[in-house]
Design a protein around this motif. Structure first.
Motif, mmCIF file in Angstrom:
data_model
loop_
_atom_site.group_PDB
_atom_site.id
_atom_site.type_symbol
_atom_site.label_atom_id
_atom_site.label_comp_id
_atom_site.label_asym_id
_atom_site.label_seq_id
_atom_site.Cartn_x
_atom_site.Cartn_y
_atom_site.Cartn_z
ATOM 1 N N SER A 141 0.809 -1.207 0.000
ATOM 2 C CA SER A 141 0.000 0.000 0.000
ATOM 3 C C SER A 141 0.845 1.260 0.000
ATOM 4 O O SER A 141 0.355 2.332 -0.319
ATOM 5 C CB SER A 141 -0.934 0.003 1.216
ATOM 6 N N ARG A 142 2.118 1.155 0.407
ATOM 7 C CA ARG A 142 2.943 2.349 0.422
ATOM 8 C C ARG A 142 3.239 2.842 -0.989
ATOM 9 O O ARG A 142 3.729 3.933 -1.187
ATOM 10 C CB ARG A 142 4.255 2.101 1.156
ATOM 11 N N GLN A 235 9.941 -2.710 -7.584
ATOM 12 C CA GLN A 235 10.966 -2.649 -6.544
ATOM 13 C C GLN A 235 10.673 -1.559 -5.516
ATOM 14 O O GLN A 235 11.011 -1.696 -4.346
ATOM 15 C CB GLN A 235 12.335 -2.412 -7.174
ATOM 16 N N LEU A 236 10.038 -0.487 -5.951
ATOM 17 C CA LEU A 236 9.716 0.607 -5.035
ATOM 18 C C LEU A 236 8.668 0.209 -4.004
ATOM 19 O O LEU A 236 8.529 0.871 -2.978
ATOM 20 C CB LEU A 236 9.209 1.815 -5.830
ATOM 21 N N SER A 237 7.921 -0.873 -4.272
ATOM 22 C CA SER A 237 6.833 -1.270 -3.383
ATOM 23 C C SER A 237 7.229 -2.322 -2.360
ATOM 24 O O SER A 237 6.390 -2.765 -1.585
ATOM 25 C CB SER A 237 5.653 -1.801 -4.210
ATOM 26 N N VAL A 238 8.510 -2.739 -2.352
ATOM 27 C CA VAL A 238 8.931 -3.787 -1.428
ATOM 28 C C VAL A 238 9.945 -3.228 -0.444
ATOM 29 O O VAL A 238 10.501 -2.135 -0.632
ATOM 30 C CB VAL A 238 9.540 -4.995 -2.176
ATOM 31 N N GLU A 239 10.184 -3.992 0.616
ATOM 32 C CA GLU A 239 11.167 -3.591 1.612
ATOM 33 C C GLU A 239 12.569 -3.594 1.003
ATOM 34 O O GLU A 239 12.890 -4.457 0.188
ATOM 35 C CB GLU A 239 11.129 -4.559 2.799
ATOM 36 N N PRO A 240 13.429 -2.640 1.386
ATOM 37 C CA PRO A 240 14.793 -2.599 0.839
ATOM 38 C C PRO A 240 15.561 -3.896 1.046
ATOM 39 O O PRO A 240 16.375 -4.273 0.197
ATOM 40 C CB PRO A 240 15.443 -1.427 1.590
ATOM 41 N N ARG A 241 15.333 -4.591 2.163
ATOM 42 C CA ARG A 241 16.072 -5.830 2.420
ATOM 43 C C ARG A 241 15.681 -6.937 1.443
ATOM 44 O O ARG A 241 16.361 -7.949 1.351
ATOM 45 C CB ARG A 241 15.864 -6.303 3.857
ATOM 46 N N GLU A 242 14.592 -6.741 0.693
ATOM 47 C CA GLU A 242 14.167 -7.723 -0.297
ATOM 48 C C GLU A 242 14.732 -7.422 -1.679
ATOM 49 O O GLU A 242 14.345 -8.051 -2.664
ATOM 50 C CB GLU A 242 12.641 -7.782 -0.361
ATOM 51 N N MET A 248 19.298 -1.891 -5.418
ATOM 52 C CA MET A 248 19.394 -0.761 -4.497
ATOM 53 C C MET A 248 20.263 0.353 -5.072
ATOM 54 O O MET A 248 19.956 1.539 -4.905
ATOM 55 C CB MET A 248 19.938 -1.227 -3.149
ATOM 56 N N ARG A 249 21.349 -0.017 -5.765
ATOM 57 C CA ARG A 249 22.207 0.998 -6.388
ATOM 58 C C ARG A 249 21.442 1.777 -7.462
ATOM 59 O O ARG A 249 21.575 2.994 -7.565
ATOM 60 C CB ARG A 249 23.440 0.339 -6.998
ATOM 61 N N THR A 250 20.634 1.067 -8.241
ATOM 62 C CA THR A 250 19.857 1.727 -9.291
ATOM 63 C C THR A 250 18.858 2.707 -8.706
ATOM 64 O O THR A 250 18.725 3.840 -9.182
ATOM 65 C CB THR A 250 19.119 0.682 -10.144
ATOM 66 N N LEU A 251 18.140 2.286 -7.674
ATOM 67 C CA LEU A 251 17.159 3.167 -7.050
ATOM 68 C C LEU A 251 17.836 4.361 -6.376
ATOM 69 O O LEU A 251 17.326 5.481 -6.424
ATOM 70 C CB LEU A 251 16.331 2.382 -6.023
ATOM 71 N N ALA A 252 18.993 4.128 -5.760
ATOM 72 C CA ALA A 252 19.718 5.229 -5.124
ATOM 73 C C ALA A 252 20.221 6.223 -6.173
ATOM 74 O O ALA A 252 20.170 7.441 -5.966
ATOM 75 C CB ALA A 252 20.885 4.694 -4.303
ATOM 76 N N ALA A 256 15.406 7.251 -5.982
ATOM 77 C CA ALA A 256 14.203 6.469 -5.670
ATOM 78 C C ALA A 256 12.979 6.994 -6.404
ATOM 79 O O ALA A 256 11.851 6.750 -5.983
ATOM 80 C CB ALA A 256 13.951 6.433 -4.163
ATOM 81 N N PHE A 257 13.203 7.700 -7.530
ATOM 82 C CA PHE A 257 12.128 8.249 -8.344
ATOM 83 C C PHE A 257 11.139 9.073 -7.516
ATOM 84 O O PHE A 257 9.950 9.140 -7.824
ATOM 85 C CB PHE A 257 11.398 7.137 -9.097
ATOM 86 N N GLY A 258 11.667 9.673 -6.447
ATOM 87 C CA GLY A 258 10.834 10.542 -5.619
ATOM 88 C C GLY A 258 9.891 9.810 -4.695
ATOM 89 O O GLY A 258 9.106 10.450 -3.985
ATOM 90 N N GLN A 259 9.933 8.470 -4.657
ATOM 91 C CA GLN A 259 9.010 7.702 -3.821
ATOM 92 C C GLN A 259 9.486 7.600 -2.376
ATOM 93 O O GLN A 259 8.676 7.508 -1.466
ATOM 94 C CB GLN A 259 8.840 6.299 -4.394
ATOM 95 N N ARG A 260 10.785 7.586 -2.174
ATOM 96 C CA ARG A 260 11.353 7.484 -0.834
ATOM 97 C C ARG A 260 12.589 8.362 -0.757
ATOM 98 O O ARG A 260 13.110 8.823 -1.781
ATOM 99 C CB ARG A 260 11.752 6.037 -0.518
ATOM 100 N N ARG A 261 13.064 8.565 0.466
ATOM 101 C CA ARG A 261 14.323 9.269 0.638
ATOM 102 C C ARG A 261 15.443 8.414 0.051
ATOM 103 O O ARG A 261 15.479 7.199 0.255
ATOM 104 C CB ARG A 261 14.601 9.533 2.121
#
Length: 368
Positions: A141-142, A235-242, A248-252, A256-261
């Motif tokens: 849901s996040r 990938q943005l909808s799951v926990e980082p540990r997953e 993680m490097r791509t999202l960083a 994070a495409f503005g979805q998370r810090r």
């Protein structure tokens, strides 16, 4: 020393494997009891689905329990040696805890490699299978807001995508707000669907609104040079540990495409590496505390001390991890700080020489 290291390693591995197998079996049994009905309902009563579910949940349990099994396995090994007075013989030969830790480096590094392999290469694909079965432990849901849309950022542009389309990894019904470097709106694009190309996205059935001329027109196709991977929406909808390190490097790198810090993924990048060292630190902690047995301390005392220190470490690690995700601490410090603190504590214990390290006068250690 080599013979002693091999002997200690053999004892430790047997107890480590027994503890890990027992704990994983118990937790997996509880998981199946709690969620077995849901798994069977989702699979139309297919019993094989339970086996698949247990198989995909196994890496996650191993990841969490491996450090604990290492700690308990080392304590049990130490207790076994103390019960037969073999530990007294080891200390009486002049073997220091530091030398014993060095001798155990091969098995410790093996556990370090196992921890990293499970965390980075086993947990992410296994949890993806669990999510595909509809049995994810965390709701997605996040991803999305109360209006049923997901807002993403690519460079200076903002995108709005229906949440269901984003979760399915599709770009349909998207809206793009193109901005200049100062943040002013340049144009507004509404597209029925988008198709990835080598350099960007080909939008189809586009309504284009020019913010400067305030005119709009329709175009069958339009190229948009944005950076967005369909897989990254999931990938943005799951926990980082997953996620694995590459994800993680791509999202960083893309904020994070503005979805998370962005600090969330930067912190977990370091955490993935730092957490792999925990089994080694657990072995070093137990061996360093083992020198107190020379002062007639009991194994129960060693057990309580090791568990208390380990619990404190885990609480401290979770606290710094949260502070790293919030940007309160630098990502590297949030991830590596607890490990460095535990390593410093082990070092200080090793440097401290207890006055009772030598066997009592007249005592003859048993070699049974």
């Amino acid at each position: 020393m080599r013979v002693l290291s091999l002997y200690f390693t053999r004892l430790f591995l047997a107890r480590f494997a027994l503890v890990l197998f027992g704990m994983v079996t118990i937790l997996l049994s509880f998981e199946l009891l709690e969620r077995g009905d849901n798994v069977l309902n989702a699979a139309d009563g297919e019993l094989a689905a339970l086996l698949r579910f247990a198989l995909w949940r196994l890496p996650d349990f191993v990841s969490h329990l491996l450090p604990i099994a290492t700690l308990l396995g080392a304590i049990m090994t130490l207790g076994e040696l103390a019960r037969h007075h073999e530990l007294e013989v080891i200390w009486s030969t002049g073997t220091s805890p530091a030398r014993l830790i060095v001798g155990l480096l091969p098995v410790s590094l093996l556990l370090v490699g196992l921890q990293f392999a499970v965390d980075n290469w086993a947990v992410p694909p296994a949890m993806e299978k669990v999510r595909a079965m509809g049995m994810d432990s965390f709701e997605s849901s996040r991803l999305g807001d109360d209006t049923g849309n997901v807002w993403l950022r690519s460079g200076s542009d903002f995108l709005r995508i229906p949440t269901e389309a984003a979760r399915s990894g599709e770009l349909s019904g998207l809206v793009i707000f193109r901005r200049d470097e100062s943040g002013a709106l340049i144009e507004h694009l509404s597209a029925a669907e988008a198709e990835p190309t080598e350099d960007g996205w080909l939008l189809r059935d586009v309504r284009q609104y020019d913010a400067q001329t305030q005119q709009s027109n329709r175009r069958a196709t339009l190229f948009w040079a944005g950076r967005l991977d369909l897989d990254q929406l999931v990938q943005l909808s799951v926990e980082p540990r997953e996620l694995d390190l590459a994800e993680m490097r791509t999202l960083a790198a893309n904020n994070a495409f503005g979805q998370r810090r962005v600090e969330v993924y930067e912190t977990w990048l370091h955490q993935r590496l730092a957490s792999a060292l925990v089994p080694l630190l657990m072995v070093a902690l137990v061996v360093s505390l083992g020198q107190y047995l020379r002062a007639r301390r009991t194994v129960a005392w060693i057990f309580m001390a090791a568990v208390a220190i380990s619990f404190g470490y885990l609480v401290f690690a979770r606290a710094t991890l949260a502070m790293g995700e919030l940007g309160v601490l630098p990502p590297w410090l949030a991830a590596w700080g607890p490990a460095l603190a535990l390593a410093s504590l082990v070092g200080s214990v090793l440097l401290f020489r207890d006055s009772g390290r030598q066997p009592p006068q007249g005592a003859v250690p048993s070699t049974h």
